[in-house]
Scaffold this active site. Sequence first.
Site, PDB file in Angstrom:
ATOM      1  N   GLU A 124      54.077  47.936  46.305  1.00  0.00           N
ATOM      2  CA  GLU A 124      54.268  46.484  46.288  1.00  0.00           C
ATOM      3  C   GLU A 124      53.209  45.824  45.435  1.00  0.00           C
ATOM      4  OE1 GLU A 124      53.890  46.434  50.629  1.00  0.00           O
ATOM      5  OE2 GLU A 124      52.153  45.116  50.382  1.00  0.00           O
ATOM      6  N   LYS A 126      50.053  43.709  44.202  1.00  0.00           N
ATOM      7  CA  LYS A 126      48.765  43.354  44.788  1.00  0.00           C
ATOM      8  C   LYS A 126      48.450  41.932  44.356  1.00  0.00           C
ATOM      9  CE  LYS A 126      44.056  44.923  45.502  1.00  0.00           C
ATOM     10  NZ  LYS A 126      43.383  43.645  45.340  1.00  0.00           N
ATOM     11  N   ASP A 128      46.604  38.441  43.933  1.00  0.00           N
ATOM     12  CA  ASP A 128      45.213  38.069  43.762  1.00  0.00           C
ATOM     13  C   ASP A 128      44.940  36.753  44.481  1.00  0.00           C
ATOM     14  OD1 ASP A 128      42.742  38.558  42.881  1.00  0.00           O
ATOM     15  OD2 ASP A 128      43.115  38.101  40.777  1.00  0.00           O
ATOM     16  N   TYR A 235      51.861  41.113  54.601  1.00  0.00           N
ATOM     17  CA  TYR A 235      52.047  42.499  54.169  1.00  0.00           C
ATOM     18  C   TYR A 235      51.554  43.570  55.137  1.00  0.00           C
ATOM     19  CZ  TYR A 235      47.357  41.487  52.315  1.00  0.00           C
ATOM     20  OH  TYR A 235      46.071  41.086  52.163  1.00  0.00           O
ATOM     21  N   LYS A 323      44.983  49.467  40.128  1.00  0.00           N
ATOM     22  CA  LYS A 323      44.659  48.259  39.368  1.00  0.00           C
ATOM     23  C   LYS A 323      45.211  48.316  37.950  1.00  0.00           C
ATOM     24  CE  LYS A 323      41.891  46.011  42.281  1.00  0.00           C
ATOM     25  NZ  LYS A 323      40.558  45.627  41.941  1.00  0.00           N
ATOM     26  N   CYS A 417       7.649  48.665  34.781  1.00  0.00           N
ATOM     27  CA  CYS A 417       8.307  47.558  35.457  1.00  0.00           C
ATOM     28  C   CYS A 417       8.015  46.259  34.698  1.00  0.00           C
ATOM     29  CB  CYS A 417       7.799  47.450  36.893  1.00  0.00           C
ATOM     30  SG  CYS A 417       8.446  46.003  37.755  1.00  0.00           S
ATOM     31  N   CYS A 420       5.880  43.859  37.563  1.00  0.00           N
ATOM     32  CA  CYS A 420       4.520  44.167  38.025  1.00  0.00           C
ATOM     33  C   CYS A 420       3.789  45.107  37.079  1.00  0.00           C
ATOM     34  CB  CYS A 420       4.546  44.736  39.440  1.00  0.00           C
ATOM     35  SG  CYS A 420       5.186  46.411  39.538  1.00  0.00           S
ATOM     36  N   CYS A 435      10.549  51.583  39.334  1.00  0.00           N
ATOM     37  CA  CYS A 435       9.205  51.023  39.334  1.00  0.00           C
ATOM     38  C   CYS A 435       8.429  51.658  40.470  1.00  0.00           C
ATOM     39  CB  CYS A 435       9.326  49.508  39.535  1.00  0.00           C
ATOM     40  SG  CYS A 435       7.863  48.722  40.215  1.00  0.00           S
ATOM     41  N   CYS A 441       4.966  45.223  44.115  1.00  0.00           N
ATOM     42  CA  CYS A 441       5.874  44.657  43.122  1.00  0.00           C
ATOM     43  C   CYS A 441       6.631  43.457  43.699  1.00  0.00           C
ATOM     44  CB  CYS A 441       6.868  45.709  42.642  1.00  0.00           C
ATOM     45  SG  CYS A 441       8.056  45.022  41.464  1.00  0.00           S
TER      46      CYS A 441
HETATM   47  S1  IVH Z   1      47.158  45.859  52.358  1.00  0.00           S
HETATM   48  C1  IVH Z   1      44.901  48.030  55.427  1.00  0.00           C
HETATM   49  N1  IVH Z   1      48.740  44.803  50.555  1.00  0.00           N
HETATM   50  O1  IVH Z   1      43.685  43.325  48.433  1.00  0.00           O
HETATM   51  C2  IVH Z   1      45.432  47.491  54.167  1.00  0.00           C
HETATM   52  N2  IVH Z   1      46.461  44.171  50.564  1.00  0.00           N
HETATM   53  O2  IVH Z   1      41.499  44.931  47.560  1.00  0.00           O
HETATM   54  C3  IVH Z   1      45.080  46.086  53.982  1.00  0.00           C
HETATM   55  N3  IVH Z   1      45.866  42.501  48.875  1.00  0.00           N
HETATM   56  O3  IVH Z   1      41.902  43.085  51.438  1.00  0.00           O
HETATM   57  C4  IVH Z   1      45.488  45.501  52.739  1.00  0.00           C
HETATM   58  N4  IVH Z   1      47.873  42.299  48.015  1.00  0.00           N
HETATM   59  O4  IVH Z   1      43.250  41.016  50.606  1.00  0.00           O
HETATM   60  C5  IVH Z   1      47.491  44.873  51.042  1.00  0.00           C
HETATM   61  N5  IVH Z   1      50.246  43.920  49.040  1.00  0.00           N
HETATM   62  C6  IVH Z   1      49.014  43.978  49.525  1.00  0.00           C
HETATM   63  C7  IVH Z   1      47.961  43.208  49.004  1.00  0.00           C
HETATM   64  C8  IVH Z   1      46.678  43.346  49.545  1.00  0.00           C
HETATM   65  C9  IVH Z   1      46.609  41.881  47.963  1.00  0.00           C
HETATM   66  C10 IVH Z   1      44.413  42.284  49.038  1.00  0.00           C
HETATM   67  C11 IVH Z   1      43.922  42.232  50.454  1.00  0.00           C
HETATM   68  C12 IVH Z   1      42.950  43.364  50.565  1.00  0.00           C
HETATM   69  C13 IVH Z   1      42.507  43.493  49.158  1.00  0.00           C
HETATM   70  C14 IVH Z   1      41.877  44.838  48.879  1.00  0.00           C
END
Ligand code: IVH
Length: 694
Positions: A124, A126, A128, A235, A323, A417, A420, A435, A441
């Site tokens: 699915e 991700k 932002d 989700y 990612k 360093c 210091c 250092c 320091c």
């Molecule tokens: S599942 C136990 N599903 O990404 C699993 N997270 O980088 C919990 N996020 O903390 C997360 N889209 O805030 C899940 N389709 C998705 C998501 C998602 C965005 C975020 C979420 C998580 C963060 C981790």
Amino acid sequence: MSHQHSMFADPKIVQEYKKLVAEIRQHDESYYQEDAPIVSDADYDALRKRLEEIERAHPELVSKDSPTQKVGAVPSKGFKTVQHAVPMLSLSNAFEDQDIEDFYGRLRNFLKLPEASEIEIVAEPKIDGLSCSLRYERGQLVLAATRGDGTTGEDITANVMTIQDVPKTISGNVPEILEVRGEIYMRRDEFMKLNEEQEKIGSKVFANPRNGAAGSVRQLNPAVSAARPLRFFGYALGEVSEQIAETQDGIRRKLKGWGFAQAEPQAVCKTADDVLSYYRTMEEERPDLPYDIDGVVYKVNRLDYQERLGFVARAPRWAIAHKFPAEKAVTILKDIIIQVGRTGALTPVAELEPITVGGVVVSRATLHNEDEIARKDIRIGDHVVVQRAGDVIPQIVSVVMDKRLKDSKDYEFRHECPICRSRAVREEGEAVWRCTGGLICPAQAKERLKHFVSRLAFDIEGLGSKIIEEFYDEGLVKNPADIFTLEERDKKSLTPLRKRDGWGDLSVKNLFESIDRRRTISLNRFIYALGIRQIGEATAKRLAETYLSFGEFRKAMIAASDMESEAYQNLLNVQDVGASVAADVVAFFAEDHNRRAVLDLLEHVTVEDAQPRMIGNSPVAGKTVVFTGTLPTLSRNEAKAKAESLGAKVAGSVSGKTDLVIAGEDAGSKLTKAKELGVAILTEAEWLSLIDGY
Ligand code: IVH
């Protein structure tokens, strides 16, 4: 002050009043809505005082939009905190195709499935945004919380109540307790519109939809959140009083039925190839989606598998974020400065001609260490390719050689360093120079203090990096204990904080209150806060669960300096602690100055005892077990994870401390030793029946 009431205020007063209202509202906005005050608290207090004077003298002037009429606009402590019943996890990241193959490999290995077997994975987008947990009791939304540190978040119920996407009640066959986790986000078009409006009224413009969403949720005034175009995708689940499905996909359908928007498209994949083709499709569709995504997420579909896989530290074993490639841009490297960390590590940092990379202005990037600079042949004055991936620190990928200046010179990394001037050393096998200034320091001391007050440590609000540096330079706070005597000393000071630039009664009061709130602290946070090398949050927790009180911990660490001692063996038996970590903890307590600093601190701080890691009253809680040989059904990883989740300690070798040995096929010397010592020996089947039902 004038107490005389006149029916008609002098036009000059009316004008002054209007100006004050506008000015204070502007400051309120910067302070509360943007976390970015533009006047000192003292100046702000003076404006408020003058406004109140006028209002007392001319009540007829008081307008509805006067700052004095706003209820709840000035809460001094921000949001209430919320304990998450089930921790809110984050995800580990994958960047390359191979990482996905590896993910499949780990799953098969843990679950002991045959090579090349299929495992259903839900893929699915991700999104932002920022994660949020919604708690429903008997179908009513009763609580909304941010993730915070995963265990403790902030109560943002009032703000979330204003988000249209979030169902306030759900009906049908709903569990008594249901926590829905998901992401609060902004659509790109709505975000642009918001920014246009913000610009029009002279308010803050947000860098990207994520910042816009975060800034809007963290509003102390719900009316402001209400006016922002926030949305929500569900989700995952948190605490639930009963299972609602058997698969991740089943959860999605249930959530959808209850009215929770879903990030589309989702796919159920069977192999790494399926997963990767979903990734490529999403990469193509990315620009056409109405919201920003920074990758895709893969989750094991079967919930019984999820359950068995559990999680490590902060991320589930059953999910991973894949990612998208980082965004890149070219800019000029103006200078290289050396930052000194709390353990003395010298980190070269690139100072860049500011440039926008993926919607964020970047003016610094990490250069990691000396070798990295040499390997990439980076020189001051070069044009460099900068990349930024999500919330990761920007990096320099390469140099644009065509544009190199003719007179540029190799960068020379100085082995001392910069603060210091102590000599720097590079330990064998390490890439960093450190250092050797240690306690003398100032840079290290400041970084240690910053770590001490940071979010996962003492979490002292109002003591940011700048203030720590200032306090340190003035001699107000030189070591942690000084933080807790600050108020006492401030009372007697000739130059108390409230009289200083940038401070006012309110901010001083808030600071002392937030310090007071931390006079009692959990053992794991306390250990983490000490800033011992290699002791991160997870290891600090393991240590706390093992030694239970700070007194015991301290005694044991001092005793462990003898490597022949039982204390040392016990330390090595702690999960995540090997010889190198053990050496660092022992070294910390061997240092007189550290011992003294800790004792000083304990004069002001109460450290709460920890609970042993015991889930319920399993028959193996507190026992030390050793797995050896090939077990017929369990992978070593799963066996270990399960034993630990039941409160057992899993050790790598058999000793007098071992309670149980679980032996599989081809068990060798460990089994022999167990027999010699008369330790109880179980087969996998016997072990499984022992822990059955726990
Ligand atoms: S599942 C136990 N599903 O990404 C699993 N997270 O980088 C919990 N996020 O903390 C997360 N889209 O805030 C899940 N389709 C998705 C998501 C998602 C965005 C975020 C979420 C998580 C963060 C981790």
